[in-house]
Motif scaffolding. Structure first.
Motif, PDB file in Angstrom:
ATOM      1  N   ARG A  47       0.835  -1.205   0.000  1.00 55.07           N
ATOM      2  CA  ARG A  47       0.000   0.000   0.000  1.00 55.07           C
ATOM      3  C   ARG A  47       0.869   1.255   0.000  1.00 55.07           C
ATOM      4  O   ARG A  47       0.608   2.183  -0.759  1.00 55.07           O
ATOM      5  N   THR A  48       1.902   1.277   0.847  1.00 55.47           N
ATOM      6  CA  THR A  48       2.740   2.486   0.875  1.00 55.47           C
ATOM      7  C   THR A  48       3.490   2.671  -0.440  1.00 55.47           C
ATOM      8  O   THR A  48       3.772   3.794  -0.829  1.00 55.47           O
ATOM      9  N   VAL A  51       1.156   4.523  -2.874  1.00 49.16           N
ATOM     10  CA  VAL A  51       0.813   5.910  -2.553  1.00 49.16           C
ATOM     11  C   VAL A  51       1.515   6.936  -3.455  1.00 49.16           C
ATOM     12  O   VAL A  51       0.857   7.856  -3.945  1.00 49.16           O
ATOM     13  N   VAL A  72      -0.953  13.041   2.744  1.00 53.81           N
ATOM     14  CA  VAL A  72      -0.771  11.645   2.336  1.00 53.81           C
ATOM     15  C   VAL A  72       0.709  11.283   2.354  1.00 53.81           C
ATOM     16  O   VAL A  72       1.098  10.219   2.864  1.00 53.81           O
ATOM     17  N   ARG A  76       2.375   8.555   4.802  1.00 61.16           N
ATOM     18  CA  ARG A  76       3.094   7.424   4.215  1.00 61.16           C
ATOM     19  C   ARG A  76       4.478   7.296   4.855  1.00 61.16           C
ATOM     20  O   ARG A  76       4.922   6.207   5.182  1.00 61.16           O
ATOM     21  N   LEU A  95      -2.587   7.128   7.705  1.00 60.40           N
ATOM     22  CA  LEU A  95      -2.504   7.002   6.247  1.00 60.40           C
ATOM     23  C   LEU A  95      -3.879   6.745   5.657  1.00 60.40           C
ATOM     24  O   LEU A  95      -4.241   7.331   4.631  1.00 60.40           O
ATOM     25  N   LEU A  99      -5.695   9.093   2.971  1.00 59.61           N
ATOM     26  CA  LEU A  99      -6.170   8.563   1.685  1.00 59.61           C
ATOM     27  C   LEU A  99      -7.650   8.847   1.487  1.00 59.61           C
ATOM     28  O   LEU A  99      -8.082   9.158   0.371  1.00 59.61           O
TER      29      LEU A  99
END
Length: 187
Positions: A47-48, A51, A72, A76, A95, A99
């Motif tokens: 997921r990171t 980003v 964001v 992150r 995070l 988002l």
């Protein structure tokens, strides 16, 4: 050898077997919890890693919305730096909130919402969020089992002697963190 001595040997043998079985169960659960945390960590890293692409995609359409984009990026960075389940849960909650703000911002830009790249990133994020939820659920189940064995009598005696400690669950503290970021495919 008399009967009392044989009973004594049987009792000592039973205690030794119990200690060995309890110790091995604790080691096994500890290893499973570490493996489960590794799975959670991999999904969070996915997921990171997504980003920056998401931020760049939004930046092209909403460059003047720096506050949401910076939130964001900052969240992150905190998520990447967190190492323990507790600190990682807190950072991931921030995070998720950032988002949500980014996707709320995207709703104001029809061209962005219609972008194939942005839609692809949204779909990837939705898939990753599902994988994170599953990995977190498994991790928490293993930690629950480990913590139960550590606290149950008489295995708590073995756990205390060999210094096994309870692990923390990977949970979100704030109710708003429990919500998955809104991913919309509508036009």
């Amino acid at each position: 050898m008399g009967i009392p001595f044989m009973l004594f040997l049987a009792a000592v043998g039973a205690i030794v077997v119990f200690v060995i079985v309890s110790y091995n169960r604790l080691v096994s659960l500890t290893q499973r919890s570490q493996s489960a945390w590794s799975d959670v960590d991999v999904q969070l890293k996915r997921r990171t890693d997504l980003v920056p692409n998401l931020v760049e995609s939004v930046k092209g359409y909403a460059a003047h919305e720096r506050g949401a984009l910076e939130a964001v990026v900052k969240a992150r960075g905190a998520a990447v730096a967190a190492r323990t389940p507790e600190s990682r849960a807190e950072a991931e909650g921030q995070l998720s909130q950032a988002l949500r703000g980014l996707f709320a911002l995207a709703e104001s830009y029809p061209d962005l919402k219609a972008s194939a790249n942005f839609q692809s990133l949204q779909a990837s994020l939705a898939e990753i969020e599902e994988a994170i939820q599953n990995a977190r659920r498994y991790f928490n189940a293993v930690v629950r089992d480990l913590n139960t064995v550590i606290q149950e009598f008489p295995s708590n005696l073995v756990a205390g002697f060999f210094q096994f400690r309870a692990h923390a669950f990977f949970e979100l503290d704030r109710p708003e963190d429990r919500q998955v970021p809104k991913v919309s495919f509508g036009g």
